[in-house]
Motif scaffolding. Structure first.
Motif, PDB file in Angstrom:
ATOM      1  N   ARG A  11      57.230  97.306 115.554  1.00  0.00           N
ATOM      2  CA  ARG A  11      57.844  98.285 116.448  1.00  0.00           C
ATOM      3  C   ARG A  11      58.740  99.263 115.667  1.00  0.00           C
ATOM      4  O   ARG A  11      59.573  99.952 116.250  1.00  0.00           O
ATOM      5  CB  ARG A  11      58.638  97.561 117.560  1.00  0.00           C
ATOM      6  CG  ARG A  11      57.771  96.626 118.409  1.00  0.00           C
ATOM      7  CD  ARG A  11      58.562  96.027 119.568  1.00  0.00           C
ATOM      8  NE  ARG A  11      58.800  97.004 120.605  1.00  0.00           N
ATOM      9  CZ  ARG A  11      59.662  96.842 121.611  1.00  0.00           C
ATOM     10  NH1 ARG A  11      60.352  95.714 121.711  1.00  0.00           N
ATOM     11  NH2 ARG A  11      59.829  97.784 122.520  1.00  0.00           N
ATOM     12  N   ASN A  12      58.577  99.318 114.368  1.00  0.00           N
ATOM     13  CA  ASN A  12      59.433 100.186 113.542  1.00  0.00           C
ATOM     14  C   ASN A  12      58.859 101.592 113.418  1.00  0.00           C
ATOM     15  O   ASN A  12      57.647 101.757 113.286  1.00  0.00           O
ATOM     16  CB  ASN A  12      59.567  99.594 112.133  1.00  0.00           C
ATOM     17  CG  ASN A  12      60.186  98.217 112.163  1.00  0.00           C
ATOM     18  OD1 ASN A  12      61.220  98.030 112.786  1.00  0.00           O
ATOM     19  ND2 ASN A  12      59.548  97.251 111.519  1.00  0.00           N
ATOM     20  N   LEU A  13      59.764 102.556 113.426  1.00  0.00           N
ATOM     21  CA  LEU A  13      59.376 103.949 113.197  1.00  0.00           C
ATOM     22  C   LEU A  13      60.352 104.561 112.204  1.00  0.00           C
ATOM     23  O   LEU A  13      61.561 104.279 112.248  1.00  0.00           O
ATOM     24  CB  LEU A  13      59.402 104.729 114.525  1.00  0.00           C
ATOM     25  CG  LEU A  13      58.351 104.259 115.545  1.00  0.00           C
ATOM     26  CD1 LEU A  13      58.681 104.786 116.943  1.00  0.00           C
ATOM     27  CD2 LEU A  13      56.952 104.707 115.119  1.00  0.00           C
ATOM     28  N   TYR A  14      59.837 105.405 111.329  1.00  0.00           N
ATOM     29  CA  TYR A  14      60.687 105.968 110.270  1.00  0.00           C
ATOM     30  C   TYR A  14      61.254 107.332 110.676  1.00  0.00           C
ATOM     31  O   TYR A  14      60.618 108.095 111.403  1.00  0.00           O
ATOM     32  CB  TYR A  14      59.901 106.118 108.961  1.00  0.00           C
ATOM     33  CG  TYR A  14      60.817 106.369 107.790  1.00  0.00           C
ATOM     34  CD1 TYR A  14      61.487 105.323 107.192  1.00  0.00           C
ATOM     35  CD2 TYR A  14      61.060 107.673 107.340  1.00  0.00           C
ATOM     36  CE1 TYR A  14      62.375 105.545 106.143  1.00  0.00           C
ATOM     37  CE2 TYR A  14      61.944 107.911 106.294  1.00  0.00           C
ATOM     38  CZ  TYR A  14      62.596 106.832 105.705  1.00  0.00           C
ATOM     39  OH  TYR A  14      63.483 107.071 104.681  1.00  0.00           O
ATOM     40  N   ALA A  15      62.465 107.622 110.177  1.00  0.00           N
ATOM     41  CA  ALA A  15      63.072 108.948 110.392  1.00  0.00           C
ATOM     42  C   ALA A  15      63.448 109.567 109.048  1.00  0.00           C
ATOM     43  O   ALA A  15      64.236 108.980 108.289  1.00  0.00           O
ATOM     44  CB  ALA A  15      64.315 108.832 111.263  1.00  0.00           C
ATOM     45  N   LEU A  16      62.906 110.745 108.768  1.00  0.00           N
ATOM     46  CA  LEU A  16      63.413 111.533 107.644  1.00  0.00           C
ATOM     47  C   LEU A  16      64.864 111.852 107.958  1.00  0.00           C
ATOM     48  O   LEU A  16      65.172 112.301 109.078  1.00  0.00           O
ATOM     49  CB  LEU A  16      62.602 112.827 107.494  1.00  0.00           C
ATOM     50  CG  LEU A  16      61.142 112.639 107.087  1.00  0.00           C
ATOM     51  CD1 LEU A  16      60.389 113.967 107.210  1.00  0.00           C
ATOM     52  CD2 LEU A  16      61.043 112.085 105.666  1.00  0.00           C
ATOM     53  N   THR A  17      65.773 111.638 106.988  1.00  0.00           N
ATOM     54  CA  THR A  17      67.200 111.666 107.324  1.00  0.00           C
ATOM     55  C   THR A  17      68.033 112.466 106.313  1.00  0.00           C
ATOM     56  O   THR A  17      68.828 111.893 105.558  1.00  0.00           O
ATOM     57  CB  THR A  17      67.718 110.201 107.426  1.00  0.00           C
ATOM     58  OG1 THR A  17      66.854 109.446 108.308  1.00  0.00           O
ATOM     59  CG2 THR A  17      69.130 110.129 107.981  1.00  0.00           C
ATOM     60  N   PRO A  18      67.815 113.792 106.268  1.00  0.00           N
ATOM     61  CA  PRO A  18      68.770 114.585 105.478  1.00  0.00           C
ATOM     62  C   PRO A  18      70.129 114.500 106.198  1.00  0.00           C
ATOM     63  O   PRO A  18      70.188 114.735 107.401  1.00  0.00           O
ATOM     64  CB  PRO A  18      68.195 116.001 105.547  1.00  0.00           C
ATOM     65  CG  PRO A  18      67.312 116.018 106.751  1.00  0.00           C
ATOM     66  CD  PRO A  18      66.826 114.619 106.975  1.00  0.00           C
ATOM     67  N   ARG A  19      71.203 114.163 105.462  1.00  0.00           N
ATOM     68  CA  ARG A  19      72.473 113.894 106.176  1.00  0.00           C
ATOM     69  C   ARG A  19      72.876 115.090 107.032  1.00  0.00           C
ATOM     70  O   ARG A  19      73.064 114.978 108.230  1.00  0.00           O
ATOM     71  CB  ARG A  19      73.575 113.570 105.175  1.00  0.00           C
ATOM     72  CG  ARG A  19      74.890 113.336 105.852  1.00  0.00           C
ATOM     73  CD  ARG A  19      75.980 112.763 104.997  1.00  0.00           C
ATOM     74  NE  ARG A  19      76.677 111.819 105.822  1.00  0.00           N
ATOM     75  CZ  ARG A  19      76.772 110.523 105.582  1.00  0.00           C
ATOM     76  NH1 ARG A  19      76.296 110.009 104.489  1.00  0.00           N
ATOM     77  NH2 ARG A  19      77.399 109.745 106.437  1.00  0.00           N
ATOM     78  N   PHE A  20      73.030 116.256 106.405  1.00  0.00           N
ATOM     79  CA  PHE A  20      73.192 117.554 107.087  1.00  0.00           C
ATOM     80  C   PHE A  20      73.061 118.652 106.046  1.00  0.00           C
ATOM     81  O   PHE A  20      73.052 118.372 104.839  1.00  0.00           O
ATOM     82  CB  PHE A  20      74.462 117.647 107.928  1.00  0.00           C
ATOM     83  CG  PHE A  20      75.813 117.593 107.241  1.00  0.00           C
ATOM     84  CD1 PHE A  20      76.001 117.010 105.995  1.00  0.00           C
ATOM     85  CD2 PHE A  20      76.942 118.113 107.892  1.00  0.00           C
ATOM     86  CE1 PHE A  20      77.268 116.948 105.398  1.00  0.00           C
ATOM     87  CE2 PHE A  20      78.202 118.058 107.315  1.00  0.00           C
ATOM     88  CZ  PHE A  20      78.368 117.478 106.061  1.00  0.00           C
ATOM     89  N   ALA A  21      72.905 119.890 106.503  1.00  0.00           N
ATOM     90  CA  ALA A  21      72.568 120.981 105.580  1.00  0.00           C
ATOM     91  C   ALA A  21      73.541 121.088 104.398  1.00  0.00           C
ATOM     92  O   ALA A  21      73.103 121.359 103.276  1.00  0.00           O
ATOM     93  CB  ALA A  21      72.478 122.296 106.348  1.00  0.00           C
ATOM     94  N   PRO A  22      74.859 120.868 104.582  1.00  0.00           N
ATOM     95  CA  PRO A  22      75.753 121.015 103.422  1.00  0.00           C
ATOM     96  C   PRO A  22      75.466 120.058 102.272  1.00  0.00           C
ATOM     97  O   PRO A  22      75.742 120.383 101.122  1.00  0.00           O
ATOM     98  CB  PRO A  22      77.144 120.739 104.010  1.00  0.00           C
ATOM     99  CG  PRO A  22      77.029 121.078 105.449  1.00  0.00           C
ATOM    100  CD  PRO A  22      75.627 120.694 105.827  1.00  0.00           C
TER     101      PRO A  22
END
Ligand code: GUN
Ligand code: ZN
Length: 439
Positions: free
Chosen positions: A194-205
């Protein structure tokens, strides 16, 4: 094969379909029955009808309690569990002074496993059965969290934080390593169980344009992978993004340029958006995660619920622990209600429940497995006890409908109001009081 079938009798409330008007689309059974077999829901209806059909099965009697779908927390940070309620700073200083040093501890595999287990326990104790969580830059932090969630067969979303600048060197990756590490983790976890991955750039800065370009390739390669990041939380952050990305028309446009504004993209906060940014969010099918306890705690601002609704943007409630101050999604709705009062557009209890169940499930194309109690979905559900303490008992006596009870529990409730949490049909929380009775 002898499949164990169980009938749960309770006051039942959920949203079977997607709707813009949750107040009129909720389905309630005052004396309802939910039947579970082989991890899934197989029937739902009035007790009198269902019990005739399933007369021979084991029955669990939750009369006087409210059964609702397991709650979805659409944005939070598991490594920040231990730094919840840290006094005194706004976003950028809070990150530098407290968050980054804490996340450095996740270099250690043992530490990742230790906190992952505590974190999952907090979710379950508070009735959250699906979370979209940030890990740290370390691959092992992702492995530890997916492993802990998988051991309970939870529906779970997380990803490795990517950041290659404006943070301590000890937490920095590079464009190439962010891409290859994320790719490796997608292969290992995305769509596994039941796992799904998320691309996770913290934030633009904290991501260079080279890093966002590298992640953009993955976003295009994997259209059903999630994207999670932060957007327009703090006024100083917004100014900073403008100076770092002067060629872009807005903060959201930075992410759009790198193919990250789309369905299954979840943007934390969204507090200082232009009308154009709201429209772009709506058109893309992306989701705004409203994190009221965090926004108040860090003094970031008040979510513009009127703008979000006017543009018909998908809205999901979220705790944003550890800037958020509770794991409890009902309490989170309670704070969202107060913010929406200040914005002259109070969010009703049923709208609040929708924003932590069927709303995000629909937005993420997951409504065939989570977010509601329709037959065929996983048996992720919780039992709310309106009589969990003497104040709630006194208050509940004055109320006679599920919406008012839900509201009261959201304002005066806590984890004791979550009597039981079921994940894929297995009970993962038994309240302390009840376990004494059973013992
Ligand atoms: N913006 C970038 N990182 C973070 C974080 O960890 N928490 C919050 N609230 N905002 C962020
Ligand atoms: Zn966050």
């Amino acid at each position: 094969m002898n499949i164990k079938t169980t009938l749960y009798r309770a006051n039942i409330l959920h949203f079977p379909v997607a709707t813009l008007t949750p107040d009129t689309q909720a389905v309630m059974f005052d004396d309802g029955a939910l039947v579970v077999a082989n991890q899934k829901i197989i029937a739902l209806g009035h007790y009198n009808d269902i019990s005739r059909q399933y007369s021979k099965v084991n029955t669990v009697d939750y009369r006087g309690r409210l059964l609702v779908p397991g709650l979805i927390d659409s944005h939070l940070h598991y490594p920040q569990t231990e730094m919840i309620a840290q006094y005194g700073k706004q976003l950028l200083a809070w990150l530098q002074n407290y968050t980054f040093p804490t996340e450095n501890k996740f270099e250690s595999v043992e530490y990742c496993e230790h906190i992952a287990n505590i974190f999952i326990r907090q979710l379950i104790d508070n009735g959250t059965t699906t979370a979209l969580a940030f890990s740290t830059v370390h691959k092992q932090s992702v492995d530890a969290l997916f492993t802990a969630a998988s051991s309970l067969n939870m529906s779970f979303v997380t990803g490795k934080v990517c950041m290659d600048r404006h943070c301590p060197e000890y937490l920095q990756d590079t464009p190439a390593s962010a891409q290859s590490d994320s790719d490796e983790l997608i292969a290992r976890w995305h769509g596994k169980g039941r796992n799904l991955y998320a691309l996770t750039p913290r934030f633009a800065p904290t991501s260079s344009s080279a890093q966002l370009a590298a992640l953009s390739e993955l976003a295009q390669q994997y259209p059903d992978v999630f994207v999670q990041t932060h957007l327009s939380e703090n006024a100083h952050e917004v100014e900073w993004v403008r100076s770092l990305y002067p060629e872009h028309s807005s903060y959201l446009d930075v992410y759009a340029n790198f193919n990250m504004v789309r369905k299954r993209a979840v943007f934390g906060h969204c507090l200082h958006l232009s009308e154009d940014e709201w429209s772009q969010l709506a058109e893309s099918g992306a989701t705004a995660a409203f994190c009221p306890t965090s926004n108040l705690f860090l003094g970031s601002g008040l979510f513009d619920i009127q703008a979000a609704k006017r543009h018909q943007v998908n809205i999901a409630l979220a705790t944003d622990v550890g800037a958020g101050t509770t794991f409890n999604m009902l309490r989170t709705y309670g704070e969202a209600y107060k913010v929406s009062q200040l914005k002259h557009a109070p969010i009703s209890p049923l709208e609040g429940l929708y924003m932590m169940t069927q709303g995000p499930a629909q937005a993420y194309d997951l409504a065939d497995s989570i977010g509601n109690l329709n037959p065929g979905t996983y048996a992720d559900f919780i039992i709310l006890d309106p009589h969990f303490n003497s104040l709630s008992q006194l208050r509940i006596k004055q109320l006679n409908n599920a919406s008012d009870i839900l509201f009261a529990l959201s304002l005066i409730g806590d984890d004791r109001a979550i009597e039981a949490t079921y994940i894929a049909g297995n009970q993962q929380k038994i309240s302390m009081e009840k376990s004494h009775v059973l013992a």
